[in-house]
Enzyme design. Structure first.
Site, PDB file in Angstrom:
ATOM      1  CD  GLU A  45      76.824 -55.533   1.447  1.00 13.80           C
ATOM      2  OE1 GLU A  45      76.539 -55.543   0.245  1.00 13.80           O
ATOM      3  OE2 GLU A  45      76.514 -54.626   2.214  1.00 13.80           O
ATOM      4  CG  ASN A  46      80.347 -54.383   3.763  1.00 14.88           C
ATOM      5  OD1 ASN A  46      80.332 -53.611   2.818  1.00 14.88           O
ATOM      6  ND2 ASN A  46      79.293 -54.571   4.543  1.00 14.88           N
ATOM      7  CG  HIS A  74      78.737 -52.598  -0.786  1.00 15.09           C
ATOM      8  ND1 HIS A  74      78.624 -51.405  -1.451  1.00 15.09           N
ATOM      9  CD2 HIS A  74      78.678 -52.296   0.541  1.00 15.09           C
ATOM     10  CE1 HIS A  74      78.507 -50.412  -0.576  1.00 15.09           C
ATOM     11  NE2 HIS A  74      78.527 -50.934   0.636  1.00 15.09           N
ATOM     12  CG  HIS A 163      71.927 -55.999   3.050  1.00 17.99           C
ATOM     13  ND1 HIS A 163      72.828 -56.473   3.985  1.00 17.99           N
ATOM     14  CD2 HIS A 163      72.564 -54.995   2.395  1.00 17.99           C
ATOM     15  CE1 HIS A 163      73.953 -55.804   3.881  1.00 17.99           C
ATOM     16  NE2 HIS A 163      73.815 -54.879   2.931  1.00 17.99           N
ATOM     17  CG  HIS A 196      72.497 -52.064   4.897  1.00 16.46           C
ATOM     18  ND1 HIS A 196      73.508 -52.023   3.962  1.00 16.46           N
ATOM     19  CD2 HIS A 196      71.952 -50.809   4.905  1.00 16.46           C
ATOM     20  CE1 HIS A 196      73.562 -50.809   3.410  1.00 16.46           C
ATOM     21  NE2 HIS A 196      72.632 -50.059   3.979  1.00 16.46           N
ATOM     22  CG  HIS A 198      78.025 -52.402   9.277  1.00 14.71           C
ATOM     23  ND1 HIS A 198      79.292 -52.152   8.794  1.00 14.71           N
ATOM     24  CD2 HIS A 198      77.363 -52.980   8.254  1.00 14.71           C
ATOM     25  CE1 HIS A 198      79.390 -52.539   7.534  1.00 14.71           C
ATOM     26  NE2 HIS A 198      78.214 -53.053   7.195  1.00 14.71           N
TER      27      HIS A 198
END
Length: 281
Positions: A45-46, A74, A163, A196, A198
């Site tokens: 998603e990133n 995201h 997430h 989520h 990180h």
């Protein structure tokens, strides 16, 4: 790989920008050879400069060796990904506890090439604690997706990704899955993995000899950073409250996630280990 009925898979945490995409490509190539990993999944998603996923990013990650991808809060930052999300044959899932009319599908199903291995289904849900997007109950959403999976692949083994921000909600999801969906006939959840934040947690474990759990997979991308973003820009924003573009950082690139061994015959997870693979400078 051990027993002939074993399947080893890798699930990577949030891919952050182009460094994260490079880290995943490097890790996939290594894990195929060094650890006999046969299946690769990631939260993507990133991937588009730190927020969202473009169609080009998606195709690049498939070429690098990923078999399936998930998205988080995201998921719609690059709206060009929506046709991919809605295509029934694309191996990508958006959070299952978004509104029913939201684009995309709440799980994706992949069929490993290993003989006698059942389909692997991946479900992702958003946590609700401290998360900015209003969502349905993630626990009930998992129940609903298990029922949907059963109609297509009643023998599927299921991985749930949650997430979310808090360790408590992610741990609760593991025990919820353990009690409701880790035994008996029908689709069986064999892993619950968090994402989520990180930041990889140190609690990789097998619960009751059948469910693999890890509170957060960590991220794929630059670790000399603040969760993937440029350090000085982040300090400028946090310390001086001076708005700055939070560009993706570049140094100390790593791929983080988990390697899970599935006992296919026993329909359970037998091993899990957190992984961190550094990319050579």
């Amino acid at each position: 790989m051990g027993c002939m009925s074993d399947l080893r898979l890798a699930f990577f945490g949030d891919i952050v920008g182009s460094p994260g995409r490079r880290a995943v490509a490097h890790a996939v190539a290594r894990l195929k050879v060094e650890r006999a990993v046969g299946l690769f999944i990631a939260n993507a998603e990133n991937s588009r400069n730190g927020s969202g996923l473009s169609q080009d990013n998606y195709r690049e990650l498939l070429r690098s060796g990923l078999h399936a991808m998930t998205l988080g809060d995201h998921c719609f930052k690059d709206r060009q990904i929506i046709p991919v999300l809605e295509h029934p044959d694309e191996p990508i899932a958006r959070p299952a506890n978004l509104a029913e009319a939201a684009p995309g599908k709440g799980f994706t199903l992949i069929r490993p090439s290993i003989a006698s291995c059942p389909p692997i289904a991946i479900v992702t849900v958003l946590g609700r604690i401290f998360m900015p997007i209003p969502t349905d109950n993630p626990f009930i959403a998992v129940d609903r997706e298990i029922a949907n999976i059963a109609s297509l692949a009643p023998d599927a083994l299921v991985i749930v990704e949650i997430h979310g921000e808090t360790t408590s909600e992610k741990q609760a999801m593991a025990y919820y899955a353990l009690e409701r969906h880790s035994t008996g006939p029908g689709p069986r959840i064999i892993a619950v993995l968090g994402s989520h934040t990180h930041v990889q947690t140190s609690d990789a474990r097998i619960i009751d000899h059948r469910l693999a759990a890890l509170t957060d997979l960590g991220m794929c991308g630059p670790h000399r950073s603040v969760i993937g973003r440029d350090v000085q820009a982040t300090l400028n924003a946090m310390v001086h409250q001076n708005p700055s573009p939070l560009d993706v950082a570049s140094d100390d690139n790593r791929a983080c996630g988990a390697i899970i061994t599935i006992d296919v015959e026993g329909r359970r997870a037998s091993e899990i280990e957190a992984m961190v693979i550094r990319v050579p400078e």
